[in-house]
Structures are given as structure tokens and as C-alpha cells.
Design an enzyme around this catalytic site. Sequence first.
Site, PDB file in Angstrom:
ATOM      1  N   TYR A 172       0.827  -1.207   0.000  1.00  0.00           N
ATOM      2  CA  TYR A 172       0.000   0.000   0.000  1.00  0.00           C
ATOM      3  C   TYR A 172       0.862   1.258   0.000  1.00  0.00           C
ATOM      4  O   TYR A 172       0.669   2.164  -0.818  1.00  0.00           O
ATOM      5  CB  TYR A 172      -0.918  -0.024   1.224  1.00  0.00           C
ATOM      6  CG  TYR A 172      -1.908   1.116   1.284  1.00  0.00           C
ATOM      7  CD1 TYR A 172      -2.909   1.260   0.323  1.00  0.00           C
ATOM      8  CD2 TYR A 172      -1.864   2.043   2.324  1.00  0.00           C
ATOM      9  CE1 TYR A 172      -3.831   2.293   0.394  1.00  0.00           C
ATOM     10  CE2 TYR A 172      -2.793   3.077   2.410  1.00  0.00           C
ATOM     11  CZ  TYR A 172      -3.766   3.192   1.436  1.00  0.00           C
ATOM     12  OH  TYR A 172      -4.679   4.226   1.509  1.00  0.00           O
ATOM     13  N   ASP A 173       1.843   1.306   0.916  1.00  0.00           N
ATOM     14  CA  ASP A 173       2.683   2.501   1.050  1.00  0.00           C
ATOM     15  C   ASP A 173       3.387   2.830  -0.262  1.00  0.00           C
ATOM     16  O   ASP A 173       3.348   3.968  -0.745  1.00  0.00           O
ATOM     17  CB  ASP A 173       3.739   2.297   2.141  1.00  0.00           C
ATOM     18  CG  ASP A 173       3.139   1.955   3.491  1.00  0.00           C
ATOM     19  OD1 ASP A 173       1.909   1.972   3.620  1.00  0.00           O
ATOM     20  OD2 ASP A 173       3.919   1.667   4.420  1.00  0.00           O
ATOM     21  N   GLN A 205       0.529   4.392  21.203  1.00  0.00           N
ATOM     22  CA  GLN A 205       0.671   4.925  19.849  1.00  0.00           C
ATOM     23  C   GLN A 205      -0.492   5.878  19.564  1.00  0.00           C
ATOM     24  O   GLN A 205      -1.587   5.704  20.083  1.00  0.00           O
ATOM     25  CB  GLN A 205       0.740   3.809  18.808  1.00  0.00           C
ATOM     26  CG  GLN A 205      -0.519   2.988  18.631  1.00  0.00           C
ATOM     27  CD  GLN A 205      -0.594   1.796  19.567  1.00  0.00           C
ATOM     28  OE1 GLN A 205      -0.104   1.850  20.673  1.00  0.00           O
ATOM     29  NE2 GLN A 205      -1.230   0.716  19.110  1.00  0.00           N
ATOM     30  N   GLY A 217      -0.918   0.653  23.748  1.00  0.00           N
ATOM     31  CA  GLY A 217      -1.934   1.663  23.472  1.00  0.00           C
ATOM     32  C   GLY A 217      -1.434   3.089  23.495  1.00  0.00           C
ATOM     33  O   GLY A 217      -2.220   4.028  23.399  1.00  0.00           O
TER      34      GLY A 217
END
Length: 327
Positions: free
Chosen positions: A163-164, A227, A225
Site C-alpha cells: 500500500y505505502d 501509539q 496503546g
Amino acid sequence: MTTPESQPVPSTATSHPLRILITGSAGFVGSHLVERFLNEGHTVIGVDNYISGQVSNTDLFRDHPRFTFIEADVSHGIPYTGEKLDWVMHFASPASPPHYQQFPVETLMVGAQGTQNGLELAHAHGAGFFLASTSEVYGDPHVHPQPETYWGNVNPIGVRSCYDEAKRYAEAITMAYHRSRGVNTRIIRIFNTYGPRMRPDDGRVITNFVHQALRGEPLTVYGDGSQTRSFQYIDDLVEGISRLMMVKYHEPVNLGNPDEFTMIELASKTMNLVESKIDLVNLDLPADDPKQRRPDIGLAWKIIKWRPLKGIDSGLNRVFDEQKIKS
């Protein structure tokens, strides 16, 4: 967070009808663009192969007199033979990690050949070409927040690279067609976006949290969590897209909400939407998962006077209410 009164440009509706072809028209963002342009009086040709789009999104507009749908894989060509187009808008691509990792070759192809086919069609019609790129071009960023001038920190062979790198290539070929062939191009880098019509299985954090909460299941938090992400409501994104169509600026523009939340904070907001107590469950971080993501939207403000209007609390409430009705 701004208020509606602080948004200085009141309307972006064009003064004359346009003919707009949208690839990925059955997708989350694409379907909202179809709705916006039909409501403004334009003619829309939607193209999708349903690899990640939803038939239900096409059905919303199938009977509209100014909407035509073509089922096709734009990586193999865009079989449009109708009247002269004003815009080709390339929004076709799996966009959530579970979907593009399930279809990595198809994701690369729609970013490469699909983009070129769109550019060729735009060039043949003398139309504008609008590319939906992504904040994923920044990878796991070393610069925070991310301005358009940042070149990114991307693993070119990782599990997210299909995708990137597809989007990075799409930006490159779009600028090449602009510079060498004079195509009137626009490029947006979309940051995390949410709202009605998201696929329940798309694997993105807001979708996961809302559906887990509705089922009374523990909310899945990856890592500890800490991030961060920033989330823009779909109406704000569509407004930014519409505004950018009306100015001649050809290089990438970030469209996202700079309000930043940890995943723990987002989980807490989701828990507040339900009456019963919900627990958290922690799983390992996925490979190459960005630690932080927040747009610098100074350029969008400068050239189109755009800022997002809807905050996470009201937007999350609307998504929760929509899914509650469906469930």
C-alpha cells in the site's frame, strides 16, 4: 478545534455542472464523493470492482438520473466511452491493512497501472486528475507532525509496503504526467478518516472499537496503546477535496485532523458510549505499525482555507448510532 463560524470559505459548489468519473466509487470515501457531487448537480460515473467496495454503496445512487456505474478493475483499463469528462478522480484501492495485506498484488497494481490508466483517460479528455494518496507515504515518521515536505520513513519490502509504495509511486507518476504532459493534477494525502458506510470488517481502529463495544466484547488494543492517531470525519475530508478541485495546486496536500489521541484515549471514549462495563485486551503490535501519526495542515489552510470542523466525540457518537441501528 474550530467551529463552523471560523471556516472562512462558505461554499465550494461549482457554478456549472461537471462530468466526474470516480474510481472506487463503491468505497467508503468514494461513495461520499458521489453523494456530494450528485447533490451539487453534477453528473457522476462510478467505477469499482468491489474488491473492497460495497454493492450497498452503489445501490444508494443506482436510480439517480445523473449517476452511471461501470463495474471494472481499473488496473486493466477504464472502459469509459461517454461524453467529455471534466475530472477523473482516482480513489480505487484497498485502504485498510487487513484488506491490502489480503490483496497485495492487486493493491500494487491499482496504485501503479490503475493510476496510469486514470491519468491517460484524463489526458485524453483534457480533464483534471485527482489522486487520493495517503498519510502512509510517511511510514513510521521521524518528523512529527508530518508536513508535505517530509519524505517519510517507509519499509519498502514490509507487510504494509504494497500500500505505502503503491501510493508513493502513484504520486510520482501523477507529478510526471503533470510536468511532462500538462495534466491538471491534484494530490491529497488522506489521514485516518471515519464515518458512515465504513465496512464493518475493515480492521481500522474506530470500526473495531465500535463493533466490539456494540457486541459487549473487550476492545482490542495493540501494544500498550500509547501509539497515537488523529481522526477526521468524512464530511471534513469531502469538503477539503471539493475546495482543492477549485484551486490550481498540483503538489500533495495533507487532509486530516491534527487533534491527536492515544489508542487508550480512543478506547476510553468508545467505552463511554455504552452502558455496560467493557474490558481491554492487549495484543502484539503489527509489523511496521506507525508509533504516531498527525498531519501538519498548514498548507491546506494556506491554499484552500480548510480546517476540520467535527471533533472526535460528536463524530464517534454518529458512527456508533449508525452501527447500533444496523446491528
